[in-house]
Design an enzyme around this catalytic site. Sequence first.
Site: not given
Length: 264
Positions: A255, A79
């Site tokens: 992340c 994503t």
Amino acid sequence: GYVGLVTGCCFAEIGNHVTCADVDKAKIDNLNRGILPIYEPGLEEMAARNVKQHRLSYSSDPADALSNGPDVVFVAVGTPPRRDGGAHLGFIDDVAKLVAENITKNVVLVLKSTVPVGTNARVRTIVKNSKHQVHVVSNPEFLKEGEAVGDFLRPDRIVVGVSDGDEHARSTMNRLYHPVSLNSDKIVWMNAESAEMTKYVANTMLAMRISFMNEVAGLCEKVGADIHSVRHGVGSDQRIGGKFLYSGPGYGGSCFPKDVNALV
């Protein structure tokens, strides 16, 4: 990818029959030759062991893998950040459509990717017209690089977001994770929106601790305090703890930066 391969190998290790599917044929060809695209301690040996015992296989045809009638489908696609900082959900949408079109029986569809609040509901809308029922579950990952196998097999917690009244999804997830929850019930049950938010808040909280301690380190230099002594004194408080309190160049990786931007 990283999360999908670790998750698939670990689920095979605890007794499930797993097919890891990816549209990247070169990657799948390498996996079938025993060449992993990532390194995690113990993962290569685990993968080889489970392939040999016929619990783990790889496919470059996700539609075909879905048509073989899996009980559970985990989604672990990327994503990546959009220009505005939000998460790009195109790959999630593509997988949801693929599942809806190719499953041959009712399935539990588990969103493992890091996604913004509302993605579970978005996926439910995509799959609602499937010929078979799709139970959509949110189950964010909390794997640390270099310790991913241990994090999966000995988790601090397992966050699972299910819709109210979806007992099939709940019982399925309970059975799946039972082997890694023998000492105590590690599953934290909640609704999908809460599970999606939990992942972002966890990563942002850790990033915030690092940023905060970097600010404190700068203050310590100005007033003659020793940041290491301060860190030890603060981290000794059980309410705070000593992890992620080390000052340094800041945070990075795949992340923290994108998850902070996505939450903000």
